[in-house]
Scaffold this active site. Sequence first.
Site, PDB file in Angstrom:
ATOM      1  N   CYS A   2       0.840  -1.191   0.000  1.00  0.00           N
ATOM      2  CA  CYS A   2       0.000   0.000   0.000  1.00  0.00           C
ATOM      3  C   CYS A   2       0.883   1.251   0.000  1.00  0.00           C
ATOM      4  O   CYS A   2       2.026   1.216   0.438  1.00  0.00           O
ATOM      5  CB  CYS A   2      -0.926   0.095   1.201  1.00  0.00           C
ATOM      6  SG  CYS A   2      -1.846  -1.409   1.526  1.00  0.00           S
ATOM      7  N   ARG A  27       2.705   0.547  -5.468  1.00  0.00           N
ATOM      8  CA  ARG A  27       2.689  -0.200  -4.206  1.00  0.00           C
ATOM      9  C   ARG A  27       1.390  -0.974  -3.997  1.00  0.00           C
ATOM     10  O   ARG A  27       1.207  -1.632  -2.969  1.00  0.00           O
ATOM     11  CB  ARG A  27       2.892   0.773  -3.034  1.00  0.00           C
ATOM     12  CG  ARG A  27       4.159   1.579  -3.143  1.00  0.00           C
ATOM     13  CD  ARG A  27       4.216   2.629  -2.086  1.00  0.00           C
ATOM     14  NE  ARG A  27       4.501   2.066  -0.787  1.00  0.00           N
ATOM     15  CZ  ARG A  27       5.709   1.927  -0.271  1.00  0.00           C
ATOM     16  NH1 ARG A  27       6.757   2.326  -0.950  1.00  0.00           N
ATOM     17  NH2 ARG A  27       5.873   1.415   0.920  1.00  0.00           N
ATOM     18  N   TRP A  74      -3.030  -2.574  -1.477  1.00  0.00           N
ATOM     19  CA  TRP A  74      -2.769  -3.940  -1.929  1.00  0.00           C
ATOM     20  C   TRP A  74      -3.290  -4.818  -0.801  1.00  0.00           C
ATOM     21  O   TRP A  74      -2.757  -4.795   0.314  1.00  0.00           O
ATOM     22  CB  TRP A  74      -1.276  -4.175  -2.144  1.00  0.00           C
ATOM     23  CG  TRP A  74      -0.970  -5.519  -2.725  1.00  0.00           C
ATOM     24  CD1 TRP A  74      -0.992  -5.877  -4.045  1.00  0.00           C
ATOM     25  CD2 TRP A  74      -0.590  -6.700  -2.009  1.00  0.00           C
ATOM     26  NE1 TRP A  74      -0.661  -7.202  -4.186  1.00  0.00           N
ATOM     27  CE2 TRP A  74      -0.409  -7.735  -2.964  1.00  0.00           C
ATOM     28  CE3 TRP A  74      -0.401  -6.997  -0.658  1.00  0.00           C
ATOM     29  CZ2 TRP A  74      -0.033  -9.029  -2.604  1.00  0.00           C
ATOM     30  CZ3 TRP A  74      -0.031  -8.292  -0.303  1.00  0.00           C
ATOM     31  CH2 TRP A  74       0.149  -9.286  -1.277  1.00  0.00           C
ATOM     32  N   ASN A 100      -0.080   1.562   6.008  1.00  0.00           N
ATOM     33  CA  ASN A 100       0.729   0.644   5.196  1.00  0.00           C
ATOM     34  C   ASN A 100       1.460  -0.270   6.178  1.00  0.00           C
ATOM     35  O   ASN A 100       2.125   0.215   7.088  1.00  0.00           O
ATOM     36  CB  ASN A 100       1.705   1.468   4.358  1.00  0.00           C
ATOM     37  CG  ASN A 100       2.871   0.648   3.811  1.00  0.00           C
ATOM     38  OD1 ASN A 100       3.974   1.155   3.689  1.00  0.00           O
ATOM     39  ND2 ASN A 100       2.651  -0.587   3.472  1.00  0.00           N
ATOM     40  N   GLY A 101       1.303  -1.587   6.013  1.00  0.00           N
ATOM     41  CA  GLY A 101       1.965  -2.529   6.913  1.00  0.00           C
ATOM     42  C   GLY A 101       0.981  -3.584   7.390  1.00  0.00           C
ATOM     43  O   GLY A 101      -0.093  -3.752   6.804  1.00  0.00           O
ATOM     44  N   GLU A 481      13.704 -17.010 -13.868  1.00  0.00           N
ATOM     45  CA  GLU A 481      13.297 -15.633 -14.119  1.00  0.00           C
ATOM     46  C   GLU A 481      12.329 -15.553 -15.316  1.00  0.00           C
ATOM     47  O   GLU A 481      11.302 -14.865 -15.259  1.00  0.00           O
ATOM     48  CB  GLU A 481      14.535 -14.754 -14.357  1.00  0.00           C
ATOM     49  CG  GLU A 481      14.266 -13.337 -14.824  1.00  0.00           C
ATOM     50  CD  GLU A 481      13.394 -12.514 -13.878  1.00  0.00           C
ATOM     51  OE1 GLU A 481      13.109 -12.966 -12.762  1.00  0.00           O
ATOM     52  OE2 GLU A 481      12.955 -11.434 -14.297  1.00  0.00           O
ATOM     53  N   GLU A 488       3.692 -13.897 -14.164  1.00  0.00           N
ATOM     54  CA  GLU A 488       3.272 -12.588 -13.668  1.00  0.00           C
ATOM     55  C   GLU A 488       2.347 -11.851 -14.623  1.00  0.00           C
ATOM     56  O   GLU A 488       1.354 -11.276 -14.196  1.00  0.00           O
ATOM     57  CB  GLU A 488       4.503 -11.683 -13.521  1.00  0.00           C
ATOM     58  CG  GLU A 488       5.202 -11.727 -12.234  1.00  0.00           C
ATOM     59  CD  GLU A 488       6.275 -10.661 -12.179  1.00  0.00           C
ATOM     60  OE1 GLU A 488       6.172  -9.809 -11.306  1.00  0.00           O
ATOM     61  OE2 GLU A 488       7.214 -10.677 -13.020  1.00  0.00           O
ATOM     62  N   HIS A 504      13.358 -36.658 -12.603  1.00  0.00           N
ATOM     63  CA  HIS A 504      13.143 -37.067 -11.212  1.00  0.00           C
ATOM     64  C   HIS A 504      11.711 -36.787 -10.753  1.00  0.00           C
ATOM     65  O   HIS A 504      11.461 -36.681  -9.553  1.00  0.00           O
ATOM     66  CB  HIS A 504      14.160 -36.365 -10.306  1.00  0.00           C
ATOM     67  CG  HIS A 504      15.570 -36.770 -10.602  1.00  0.00           C
ATOM     68  ND1 HIS A 504      16.071 -38.011 -10.271  1.00  0.00           N
ATOM     69  CD2 HIS A 504      16.566 -36.125 -11.263  1.00  0.00           C
ATOM     70  CE1 HIS A 504      17.323 -38.107 -10.676  1.00  0.00           C
ATOM     71  NE2 HIS A 504      17.652 -36.976 -11.297  1.00  0.00           N
ATOM     72  N   LYS A 603       4.363  -3.384  -7.222  1.00  0.00           N
ATOM     73  CA  LYS A 603       5.767  -3.238  -7.606  1.00  0.00           C
ATOM     74  C   LYS A 603       6.691  -3.375  -6.396  1.00  0.00           C
ATOM     75  O   LYS A 603       7.798  -3.886  -6.496  1.00  0.00           O
ATOM     76  CB  LYS A 603       5.950  -1.862  -8.259  1.00  0.00           C
ATOM     77  CG  LYS A 603       7.337  -1.590  -8.777  1.00  0.00           C
ATOM     78  CD  LYS A 603       7.582  -2.301 -10.074  1.00  0.00           C
ATOM     79  CE  LYS A 603       8.979  -2.140 -10.604  1.00  0.00           C
ATOM     80  NZ  LYS A 603       9.362  -3.265 -11.462  1.00  0.00           N
TER      81      LYS A 603
HETATM   82  C1  AGP Z   1       9.541  -9.001 -10.522  1.00  0.00           C
HETATM   83  O1  AGP Z   1       9.013  -9.064 -11.801  1.00  0.00           O
HETATM   84  C2  AGP Z   1       8.586  -9.050  -9.453  1.00  0.00           C
HETATM   85  N1  AGP Z   1       7.619  -8.029  -9.585  1.00  0.00           N
HETATM   86  C3  AGP Z   1       9.081  -9.321  -8.045  1.00  0.00           C
HETATM   87  O2  AGP Z   1       9.477 -10.642  -8.007  1.00  0.00           O
HETATM   88  C4  AGP Z   1      10.213  -8.442  -7.472  1.00  0.00           C
HETATM   89  O3  AGP Z   1      11.416  -8.692  -8.128  1.00  0.00           O
HETATM   90  C5  AGP Z   1      10.348  -8.733  -5.974  1.00  0.00           C
HETATM   91  O4  AGP Z   1       9.172  -8.361  -5.335  1.00  0.00           O
HETATM   92  C6  AGP Z   1      11.533  -8.060  -5.327  1.00  0.00           C
HETATM   93  O5  AGP Z   1      11.449  -6.681  -5.443  1.00  0.00           O
HETATM   94  P1  AGP Z   1      12.707  -5.757  -5.175  1.00  0.00           P
HETATM   95  O6  AGP Z   1      13.704  -6.053  -6.214  1.00  0.00           O
HETATM   96  O7  AGP Z   1      12.164  -4.361  -5.265  1.00  0.00           O
HETATM   97  O8  AGP Z   1      13.210  -6.097  -3.798  1.00  0.00           O
END
Ligand code: AGP
Length: 608
Positions: A2, A27, A74, A100-101, A481, A488, A504, A603
């Site tokens: 948030c 956020r 969020w 926020n938290g 990745e 995502e 496996h 984000k």
């Molecule tokens: C990446 O595409 C993601 N949105 C997510 O995994 C991100 O990398 C992760 O939350 C870590 O964020 P940061 O690099 O800001 O710590």
Amino acid sequence: MCGIFGYVGEKKAVPIVIDGLKILEYRGYDSAGIAGVESGKTLFYKDIGKVDSLAKMIARKQLKINTAIAHTRWATHGGVDTKNAHPHFDMKQSVAIVHNGIIENHLKLKAHLERENIEFLSETDSEIIAQLIGHYYNGDLLKALLKSLLKLDGAFAIAGVHQNHPDQIFIAAKGSPLAIGIGDNEYFLSSDVNGFLKHTNKVIFLKDGEAGILHKEGFEIYDCKGKRAVKQIEQIKSNNYEISKLNFEHFTLKEIHDQPESISRLFVSRFEEEFGSVCLKDMGIDESELLETSRILILACGTSWHAGFIGSYLFESLSRTPTQVEISSEFRYKNPIVLKDTLVIAISQSGETADTIAAVHELKAKGAKVIAICNREESTLSRITDHTLLIKAGPEIGVCSTKAFTNQVVLLSLLALHLGRMHHQSKEEAVYFIREIKKLPQLVVEILKQSKHIETLAKKYNHFNNFFYLGRSYMYPASLEAALKLKEISYINAQAYPAGELKHGPIALIDKDCPTIALCSNQHTYTKLLSNLMEVKARNGPIIAFAPRNSAGIESIADDVFWLPEVCDEFASIPISVSLQLFAYYMAKFRGCDIDQPRNLAKSVTVE
Ligand code: AGP
């Protein structure tokens, strides 16, 4: 998670806080709300959806308030609906708060207040904050705030207004960031300084446990015992990055295309090829500390963890330094062993990831030296670590990380080369690697030029609902990745495996409806990978190979091949990752997804 934002001053508060909220939308964007005080009563508006929906809702109201708090959510506790959207209130609606938290003991506190006949309206943990303040208030707002804070366990950044104190905002923070912007007879509060940087660059950051009051004549900050705190005003350097999509349809696509430039930015004045050295002086690295490093510990989450994982291969191969890479959320509860001569590297694009910050606090408490690899100079992580290496990727707006990832990997490569040269690497070896790494921007350009081909592949395969991503060595973290990108933004199930592990167990899932993306850029293990792909083919699994041009035999195995430019194994994760970012992008586009702001994500992950 948030974002919270607030304004107190002489101007109309609503457009300022809506604007600030839009900047904080990274956020979270499940719902948004705003509150203020008018004619001795709290007023509020909130709505599910993005900040734009809230902005439209209140545009017609012509609110004239000069003090307001606002929130973009969020969801953690309670579903995405209006009653759980912030602001939240005490029962009498005399106090409104945004938070926020996470308040970890909210159920216990709630049960206690309910026994005193206090009714709750939402399913959130945040409502308890407003209810407590309302409960303890007897004319002294600060006293009620400080008393309430003592009851709360967990992390919080809070801002609130009270109907009896119309031109004031109360604030508090513990474990969640809160910055105060100082203007001329006006004050801003924000989860992130970028929220108000266009108004002022004079900032104070609240420390854990601090609380206070903002009003247009000034601010008062107190520690948790109610003692007035002396705060240092910092001047934040404004960056010159422009935030615009240019002619791209999405920020994500624009950021994928930024990569030749963002990687090149890290290379400026970096190489002394005739000596085989990578110069990191401008980064302020302590050379003597590096010389003493005999072990590296990397901490990160999500994409940053994948970059760190690639980093662990790089450090072991290029500088022969034993390297452990850990997911912050797991590591923080491990009671870690900190050995002398260990260099701890915390990686985070945002520098606000709660788990990484908590893991760093734990290590610092044990006396470790920690350096941050970060995209944000003014972030919490940068402020709590001993030193920050900036990845200089520029603002990354798309929730799905693209250019930050490649710059994290490139920066780790530079560090590994530098360390390798300090420890054992010969000049000849170093010159070879410098020549290879310098090719990267141009190799990425070559990938971007082939976007149409990748789009065609996405058109052919976007109706599949399950994918495997297979790679070996450097290509294993790269496959993690790439699979994360697909999950995502296109919401397609994608599992990444080290190719040798398939037999496996996971091979049971292979059939004609489960394509495999083969990451073939590791020459050292290429023939081994081919054998694993034959096993997939024998079970009728479609194969799409992303392979360097010199890959012999792949065409006869794979259904489709995307040809990549050649580069040494150590740096091959960069071009292949860019091609698979594009693949995920076009897959998501064909499926009509919200690419820049995918569902359920944010984000910056500021809760644990
Ligand atoms: C990446 O595409 C993601 N949105 C997510 O995994 C991100 O990398 C992760 O939350 C870590 O964020 P940061 O690099 O800001 O710590």
